[in-house]
Design a protein around this motif. Structure first.
Motif, short mmCIF file in Angstrom:
data_model
loop_
_atom_site.label_atom_id
_atom_site.label_comp_id
_atom_site.label_asym_id
_atom_site.label_seq_id
_atom_site.Cartn_x
_atom_site.Cartn_y
_atom_site.Cartn_z
N ASP A 237 0.66 -1.27 0.11
CA ASP A 237 -0.05 0.19 -0.12
C ASP A 237 0.88 1.23 -0.09
O ASP A 237 2.05 1.24 0.40
CB ASP A 237 -1.08 -0.09 1.16
CG ASP A 237 -1.98 -1.13 1.33
OD1 ASP A 237 -2.32 -1.38 0.24
OD2 ASP A 237 -2.42 -1.74 2.39
N ASN A 239 1.90 3.68 1.71
CA ASN A 239 1.85 3.74 3.36
C ASN A 239 3.28 4.29 3.80
O ASN A 239 4.31 3.30 3.42
CB ASN A 239 1.18 2.48 4.19
CG ASN A 239 1.32 2.91 5.62
OD1 ASN A 239 2.42 2.43 6.25
ND2 ASN A 239 0.22 3.02 6.21
N GLN A 242 5.03 1.37 5.84
CA GLN A 242 5.39 0.14 5.14
C GLN A 242 6.44 0.45 4.12
O GLN A 242 7.40 -0.48 3.97
CB GLN A 242 4.26 -0.25 4.20
CG GLN A 242 3.01 -0.96 4.92
CD GLN A 242 1.96 -1.60 4.28
OE1 GLN A 242 2.37 -2.41 3.14
NE2 GLN A 242 0.57 -1.43 4.41
N LYS A 300 2.55 11.01 -2.09
CA LYS A 300 1.56 10.15 -1.87
C LYS A 300 0.41 10.34 -2.89
O LYS A 300 -0.08 9.34 -3.25
CB LYS A 300 0.91 10.32 -0.39
CG LYS A 300 0.43 11.48 -0.23
CD LYS A 300 -0.17 11.49 1.59
CE LYS A 300 -0.89 12.70 1.90
NZ LYS A 300 -1.53 12.58 3.29
#
Length: 314
Positions: A237, A239, A242, A300
Motif C-alpha cells: 500500500d 503507506n 510500510q 502520496k
C-alpha cells in the motif's frame, strides 16, 4: 731610524691606484645590480596586473557566449502539456545555444514526443542534438564500474548509450523507456548484474510481451519480469511506514506515478532510501528531480502503485 726607499714608495702608489680602481668597479657593479633588480621588478608588475584582472576579462568575454549549464544544475519544473506551437516557441527562445538552433532548423528530423520532452527538460539537449547520429549508429549499452558500485545507479532513459534504441510503438527508450530503465536500476543496484542495462531490459520487455501497444510498459514487468532477473516482488500500500520498513530490510521500491511532478500521464520511478528530509529516489527522466529529497506528503497523491523488489539470493 728612517731610511728613504724610492722603489717601495712607487709600489705603494700602485697599490693605492689598484684599490681605487677596484672601488670604482665595485661601485659600477652595485649600480648595475640595482638597475637590473629595479628593471626586473618593473617588468613583473604588469604581469601581476594581468593575472589580477584576467578572471574579470574572462567573465566579460564568456558573458556573451551561450554556455550549456551542467545538467545537474538545471532546475526542471513539473511537466507541461505543450502544444506543437508552444514547443516551437520554447525551443526558439533558446536558439542562442547553437544546438537548439540546429534542432529548430531541422525539426522534421526529430520525433514530436522527443521535442516535447526537450521543451520540458533542458537536461536532454545533448542527447537530442546528437539524436540523428545516435539513431543511425545504435550500440549495445554498457555500465561503468562506478555505476556498479553505487547503491542504486541513476540510468536516464535518454542516456546516449541507449536512448535512441527502439522501444514501443515506433518510439524509443528516451521517450517510452522509463519502465525498463527503472527496473534496470533496481536489478543492478540489488544484484550487480552488469548486463541488465536499460536497452537489455527494453529488448526483454518487448520479446516477453511486457509492452502493451498504445499504453506502454505493463505493470507485470515489475513482478513476472523482475522474477526472471532473480528478484522477488510484491505490491504494498501507499503507506509511509510500510515503505520505510521495506527499505530498511534492503528492498527497493518501484512506483508507478500519475500526473503531477513527474509525468502528465504515467511514469516509473525508483525509491531506494530515506532520511529525515524525505525519500531518496531516481527518476529515469530527470537528474534534477533525482537529486531532491521527497516527503511522503509530496509523493502520496501521485503514487498509483508500489512494488517492493528484493534480491532472492540476499
Amino acid at each position: 731610524m728612517n731610511t728613504y726607499n724610492p722603489n717601495r714608495k712607487k709600489r705603494n702608489r700602485k697599490k693605492r691606484a689598484l684599490r681605487k680602481i677596484k672601488r670604482i668597479l665595485w661601485t659600477i657593479c652595485a649600480i648595475l645590480i640595482a638597475f637590473n633588480i629595479g628593471y626586473a621588478m618593473g617588468k613583473r608588475k604588469p604581469k601581476e596586473s594581468i593575472i589580477t584582472y584576467a578572471p574579470i576579462i574572462e567573465k566579460e568575454e564568456k558573458a556573451n557566449i551561450p554556455v550549456q549549464t551542467a545538467p545537474e544544475l538545471v532546475k526542471v519544473s513539473a511537466p507541461k502539456d505543450y502544444t506543437d506551437e508552444e514547443v516551437l516557441q520554447k525551443l526558439n527562445s533558446l536558439v542562442a545555444d547553437e544546438r537548439y538552433e540546429k534542432i529548430v532548423s531541422n525539426m522534421d528530423d526529430y520525433p514530436e514526443p522527443l521535442l516535447k520532452n526537450l521543451a520540458n527538460n533542458p537536461e536532454m539537449i545533448s542527447f537530442v542534438a546528437n539524436y540523428k547520429s545516435l539513431k543511425m549508429n545504435p550500440s549495445k549499452g554498457s555500465i561503468s564500474q562506478e555505476e556498479l558500485n553505487e547503491k542504486c545507479p541513476l540510468f536516464l532513459q535518454w542516456d546516449e548509450r541507449w536512448g535512441a534504441i527502439s522501444y514501443g510503438d515506433e518510439s524509443n527508450i528516451a521517450v517510452s523507456g522509463c519502465g525498463p530503465s527503472a527496473l534496470a536500476m533496481v536489478i543492478v543496484g540489488l544484484t550487480h548484474n552488469q548486463d541488465a542495462t536499460p536497452d537489455a531490459l527494453a529488448s526483454f520487455a518487448m520479446k516477453k510481451g511486457y509492452y502493451m501497444s498504445g499504453t506502454g510498459t505493463k505493470w507485470s514487468l515489475m513482478t513476472e519480469g523482475a522474477a526472471e532477473y532473480g528478484l522477488s516482488s510484491k505490491i504494498i500500500d501507499t503507506n509511509q511506514t510500510q515503505m520505510e520498513q521495506n527499505l530498511d530490510k534492503g528492498g527497493f521500491l518501484i512506483c508507478s506515478m500519475g500526473k503531477g511532478d513527474f509525468t502528465l500521464a504515467g511514469h516509473f520511478i525508483v525509491i531506494y532510501d530515506y532520511d529525515q528530509d524525505g525519500f531518496k529516489l531516481n527518476d529515469p527522466f530527470c537528474i534534477y528531480r533525482s537529486k531532491q529529497s521527497w516527503t511522503y506528503d509530496k509523493l502520496k497523491s501521485q503514487i498509483k502503485k508500489i512494488w517492493v523488489l528484493k534480491d532472492k539470493m540476499a
